[in-house]
Scaffold this motif. Structure first.
Motif, PDB file in Angstrom:
ATOM      1  N   LYS A 238       0.814  -1.207   0.000  1.00 41.15           N
ATOM      2  CA  LYS A 238       0.000   0.000   0.000  1.00 41.15           C
ATOM      3  C   LYS A 238       0.856   1.270   0.000  1.00 41.15           C
ATOM      4  CE  LYS A 238      -4.201   1.724   2.187  1.00 41.15           C
ATOM      5  NZ  LYS A 238      -4.677   2.356   1.011  1.00 41.15           N
ATOM      6  N   LEU A 239       1.910   1.232   0.814  1.00 41.76           N
ATOM      7  CA  LEU A 239       2.794   2.399   0.872  1.00 41.76           C
ATOM      8  C   LEU A 239       3.454   2.665  -0.479  1.00 41.76           C
ATOM      9  CD1 LEU A 239       4.626   2.086   4.304  1.00 41.76           C
ATOM     10  CD2 LEU A 239       2.765   3.619   3.630  1.00 41.76           C
ATOM     11  N   ILE A 240       3.850   1.589  -1.114  1.00 36.80           N
ATOM     12  CA  ILE A 240       4.531   1.756  -2.400  1.00 36.80           C
ATOM     13  C   ILE A 240       3.582   2.347  -3.437  1.00 36.80           C
ATOM     14  CG2 ILE A 240       5.728   0.568  -4.257  1.00 36.80           C
ATOM     15  CD1 ILE A 240       6.555  -1.528  -2.134  1.00 36.80           C
ATOM     16  N   GLN A 241       2.367   1.838  -3.442  1.00 41.79           N
ATOM     17  CA  GLN A 241       1.366   2.391  -4.371  1.00 41.79           C
ATOM     18  C   GLN A 241       1.219   3.892  -4.177  1.00 41.79           C
ATOM     19  OE1 GLN A 241      -2.161   0.188  -3.457  1.00 41.79           O
ATOM     20  NE2 GLN A 241      -1.870  -1.255  -5.148  1.00 41.79           N
ATOM     21  N   ARG A 315       0.877   0.800 -12.247  1.00 46.46           N
ATOM     22  CA  ARG A 315       1.358   1.113 -10.901  1.00 46.46           C
ATOM     23  C   ARG A 315       1.365  -0.132 -10.019  1.00 46.46           C
ATOM     24  NH1 ARG A 315      -2.928   3.828  -7.301  1.00 46.46           N
ATOM     25  NH2 ARG A 315      -3.615   1.684  -7.440  1.00 46.46           N
ATOM     26  N   ASP A 316       0.257  -0.872 -10.012  1.00 46.02           N
ATOM     27  CA  ASP A 316       0.150  -2.019  -9.113  1.00 46.02           C
ATOM     28  C   ASP A 316       1.141  -3.116  -9.463  1.00 46.02           C
ATOM     29  OD1 ASP A 316      -1.741  -0.615  -7.865  1.00 46.02           O
ATOM     30  OD2 ASP A 316      -3.448  -1.885  -8.429  1.00 46.02           O
ATOM     31  N   LEU A 317       1.345  -3.330 -10.759  1.00 46.56           N
ATOM     32  CA  LEU A 317       2.300  -4.366 -11.145  1.00 46.56           C
ATOM     33  C   LEU A 317       3.709  -3.984 -10.699  1.00 46.56           C
ATOM     34  CD1 LEU A 317       0.781  -5.270 -14.619  1.00 46.56           C
ATOM     35  CD2 LEU A 317       1.018  -6.832 -12.683  1.00 46.56           C
ATOM     36  N   TYR A 318       4.041  -2.695 -10.845  1.00 51.97           N
ATOM     37  CA  TYR A 318       5.339  -2.251 -10.332  1.00 51.97           C
ATOM     38  C   TYR A 318       5.427  -2.476  -8.822  1.00 51.97           C
ATOM     39  CZ  TYR A 318       6.657   0.156 -14.668  1.00 51.97           C
ATOM     40  OH  TYR A 318       7.005   0.454 -15.947  1.00 51.97           O
ATOM     41  N   SER A 319       4.352  -2.120  -8.107  1.00 53.67           N
ATOM     42  CA  SER A 319       4.376  -2.294  -6.654  1.00 53.67           C
ATOM     43  C   SER A 319       4.574  -3.758  -6.284  1.00 53.67           C
ATOM     44  CB  SER A 319       3.069  -1.819  -6.019  1.00 53.67           C
ATOM     45  OG  SER A 319       2.641  -0.637  -6.603  1.00 53.67           O
ATOM     46  N   CYS A 320       3.951  -4.631  -7.072  1.00 54.52           N
ATOM     47  CA  CYS A 320       4.014  -6.062  -6.763  1.00 54.52           C
ATOM     48  C   CYS A 320       5.430  -6.626  -6.880  1.00 54.52           C
ATOM     49  CB  CYS A 320       3.087  -6.851  -7.673  1.00 54.52           C
ATOM     50  SG  CYS A 320       1.362  -6.591  -7.253  1.00 54.52           S
ATOM     51  N   ILE A 321       6.299  -5.891  -7.552  1.00 56.40           N
ATOM     52  CA  ILE A 321       7.684  -6.358  -7.638  1.00 56.40           C
ATOM     53  C   ILE A 321       8.239  -6.552  -6.219  1.00 56.40           C
ATOM     54  CG2 ILE A 321      10.023  -5.681  -8.366  1.00 56.40           C
ATOM     55  CD1 ILE A 321       8.743  -4.396 -10.815  1.00 56.40           C
ATOM     56  N   SER A 322       7.713  -5.770  -5.281  1.00 61.03           N
ATOM     57  CA  SER A 322       8.191  -5.900  -3.902  1.00 61.03           C
ATOM     58  C   SER A 322       7.829  -7.272  -3.311  1.00 61.03           C
ATOM     59  CB  SER A 322       7.589  -4.788  -3.038  1.00 61.03           C
ATOM     60  OG  SER A 322       6.187  -4.981  -2.951  1.00 61.03           O
ATOM     61  N   LEU A 323       6.774  -7.882  -3.829  1.00 59.01           N
ATOM     62  CA  LEU A 323       6.291  -9.126  -3.227  1.00 59.01           C
ATOM     63  C   LEU A 323       6.998 -10.376  -3.741  1.00 59.01           C
ATOM     64  CD1 LEU A 323       2.458  -8.365  -3.300  1.00 59.01           C
ATOM     65  CD2 LEU A 323       4.118  -7.887  -1.496  1.00 59.01           C
TER      66      LEU A 323
END
Lengths: 409, 311
Positions: A238-241, A315-323
């Protein structure tokens, strides 16, 4: 009114940090000069065009200009300049000729560059040309024919001094350090600095420290760094988004904006950093790249269908890189953007492949194909050249020799 | 002398494999009344040739003065194109034809904005200029341009068309080309005639008799060896060096992302790895080629492919 016009230097003394005297001598002693034109090159906003305008005014020369918004085909140039130059000084009216941005003459204008060369070698009046880059294949025809003079980026001091004068004239409250910041951010481009100053203060009449800091964020990579650290070191989706949503970077990496660069300034920039640094952070890089790749598919679809809602998936796909990291890489890594920014690529092409492009251009002209296509066919031409003549389509002996050696069979 | 120019079709009859299109265009040219045209189709199927034939038939000997041949991927910026067009359109056409021709090759490399700008240019010159746009993918041409043009979809040439063409050249040049060689030409070019003629001339530079082996010899000699290295390097797990090499190869040889993926897909079959691995890699190629067409960043997609190989 734009302050870049309102506060444009009007005397040569106001042009800082450049060899103004050299330009003046060139114009005044033109009949004795060895070279027939002066090519001033250097970054934007350093006064290349301005010096010609001002000198013409100060010395009482009539000012004639061809700039990049004019069409610059061979005929067009001859039309505009040919007559002026042939008239000679019949009426005693001295003229100064400026040909602006000659590096942006496109390949389609190539006849244009040749026309310029012909005209300057006959010219009775001083000719000044300007360019950002001179290290390009198409510029080689000017080698030894013109004198080169570099205009350097302005120093932070020179720029902030200039801004100070504007602030005083506009009655703007400021602190020295804020002006320095604007100057520093401009990277030595006075025009950019003046524009930034105007956009920050025109209505408020006050230069606030916060505003300048905002400006700074636009350009510094610190904000990118923070996002990268969050993506690579945490799993706080959430923070990354939120951070990506707040991201506001102009096109720092993308100097020649293509459509996708303009549309996706932020996402593109982030993507350039991600792609370079994923291999440093992750062991299993595929999962991360797969997310990037799918985000890019959405970018393509936005461009084609203008369906902007897809941007949330980018945006979300980029954020998911963290996962997708298996374990956190604890090492402290300094992040860099990819080396393949358009500007870099362009330089590479220019330097590595000067001859290759020269040959491809000539073949392309001859056979109704693009230079790109000709480039891809060069291996075939190489084999063909072992037996068939290529000088009849305009290749020089040297180019033919080069072509022959490309493929050994 | 390049054979691609020497043997470029000079009349409507010379244009092979596009009979229906040629027939319709011929009728238009006969009446000296052609609409704006959009030619779409893969490389080397006769789009440029047909455009040039139209000019020759319309204007006769001095046809070159009445057609402006532009390439959208070379002529930097729409402004340059527009100004060139303005200059060209200013003078009168010849031979009692009421219009001049502007041929804009690789129109699909123009951005949407540039295409919209062109639309206005088209409208300004409707009286004395006809446009012929050519592109590989008509889907990349905006609707307003579509609706102002008659659209023609060119097909890849059939084997029999190619055979006729190759035999004609062979006879004229006094070389021998056997049947196997024609199969090989067809198989390795997907019906791209310009490529075929280039290969044929390359082979002729080496030998007067051309067989399957001569063709494959040339085709494999011109293939950049580095692509194989890039694949192997990524399988070895050296992603970063593979990606650097790939960028270098693309810049050096001027390859597009699609060129690269095509070659990777061809190389995989001949590699010394398990069949299962080959299958996975080819599967990945297909997926990435699809994403490349749909997406916006070719090099990013290629990196994803290399990352997949690394796995």
């Amino acid at each position: 009114m734009l302050w870049t016009e309102k506060y444009k230097p009007s005397k040569t003394e106001e042009i800082k940090g450049q060899e103004v005297g050299r330009v003046r001598r060139f114009v005044m002693d033109y009949s004795r000069e060895k070279h027939r034109a002066l090519l001033i090159y250097g970054p934007s906003g350093t006064g290349k065009t301005l010096i010609a305008e001002i000198l013409a005014k100060e010395l009482g020369y009539e000012f004639k200009e061809i700039n990049s918004s004019d069409s610059r085909s061979k005929t067009q140039i001859e039309e505009v300049l040919g007559n002026i130059l042939k008239q000679g000084s019949l009426f005693g009216n001295k003229k100064l000729i400026l040909i602006d941005d000659i590096d942006s003459f496109s390949s389609g204008d190539r006849g244009g560059l040749k026309a310029v060369l012909d005209i300057i070698s006959e010219s009775k009046f001083p000719v000044i040309m300007t360019a950002n880059e001179i290290d390009m294949e198409k510029m080689e025809i000017f080698k030894r024919k013109v004198e080169y003079l570099e205009f350097k980026s302005l120093s932070t001091e020179d720029i902030s001094e200039y801004l100070k004068k504007i602030c005083d004239a506009e009655k703007i409250k400021y602190e020295d350090s804020s002006l320095k910041s604007i100057a520093r951010i401009s990277g030595g481009d006075l025009r950019a600095a003046i524009l930034d100053l105007q956009s920050l203060t025109e209505y408020t009449k006050e230069l606030k420290k916060d505003d300048v800091e905002n400006l700074d964020i636009r350009y510094s990579s610190e904000v990118i760094n923070n996002i990268l650290i969050k993506i690579f070191k945490t799993k706080e989706l959430k923070l990354i988004q939120e951070d990506i949503d707040r991201l506001n970077i102009p096109l720092i990496d993308v100097t020649k904006p293509s459509i996708s660069a303009v549309v996706f300034g932020n996402e593109k920039c982030l993507s350039y950093f991600l792609e370079e640094n994923i291999p440093r952070e992750y062991e299993n890089i595929y999962e991360a790249f797969n997310l990037m790749s799918r985000a890019d598919v959405f970018r393509g679809r936005i461009i084609r269908n203008q369906h902007w809602r897809y941007l949330v998936y980018v945006r979300d796909l980029y954020s998911c890189i963290s996962l997708v990291k298996e374990k956190r890489n604890l090492a402290n890594i300094k992040y860099y953007p990819t080396k393949r920014s358009p500007k870099n690529n362009f330089k590479l092409w220019g330097l590595v492949n000067r001859k290759r492009w020269g040959v491809a251009d000539k073949i392309a002209n001859h056979s109704h194909i693009s230079s790109w296509r000709a480039l891809a066919e060069i291996p075939y031409y190489s084999i063909i050249s072992k037996k068939f003549d290529f000088t009849d389509i305009g290749l020089t002996e040297e180019e033919v020799e080069w072509l022959k050696k490309k493929i050994v069979i | 002398m390049l054979w691609t120019e020497k043997y470029r079709p000079k009349t409507f009859e010379d244009v092979r494999g596009q009979d229906k299109i040629v027939e319709r265009i011929k009728a238009m040219v006969k009446n000296k009344n052609i609409p704006n045209l959009l030619f779409s189709g893969p490389a080397g199927v006769g789009k440029t040739s047909l455009a040039l034939v139209i000019a020759k038939e319309l204007y006769g000997v001095n046809w070159k003065d009445s057609i402006l041949d532009l390439n959208a991927s070379d002529d930097r910026g729409i402004d340059v194109i527009r100004n060139t067009i303005k200059d060209f359109a200013r003078t009168k056409p010849i031979n009692n034809v009421p219009f001049k021709l502007i041929y804009l090759d690789e129109s699909d490399s123009l951005t949407k904005e540039a295409q919209h700008a062109l639309r206005r240019t088209m409208e300004n010159f409707t009286n004395n200029v006809r446009f012929i746009f050519s592109c590989n993918y008509s889907s990349k041409i905006i609707d307003p341009l579509h609706s102002r043009c008659s659209v023609f979809h060119f097909k890849p040439l059939q084997r029999k068309d190619i055979e006729e063409y190759v035999n004609f050249i062979a006879k004229n040049e006094g070389i021998k080309v056997n049947d196997g060689a024609i199969d090989a030409l067809y198989a390795s070019t997907e019906g791209d005639v310009r490529r075929i003629v280039n290969i044929l001339q390359s082979c002729t530079a080496l030998s007067k008799t051309i067989t399957e082996e001569t063709i494959y010899g040339v085709v494999s000699a011109v293939r950049p060896k580095e692509v194989r290295f890039v694949i192997e390097e990524s399988i070895r797990g050296n992603f970063v060096s593979a990606r650097e090499k790939l960028l270098e190869v693309m810049l050096q040889h001027g390859l597009s992302g699609l060129d690269v993926i095509k070659q990777i897909q061809k190389e995989i079959v001949d590699m010394n790895i398990s069949e299962k691995k080959k299958m996975d890699m080819i599967d990945a190629c297909g997926e990435i080629e699809f994403r490349m067409v749909e997406g916006s960043d070719e090099f990013l997609q290629l990196q994803t492919l290399l990352a997949k190989f690394t796995k």
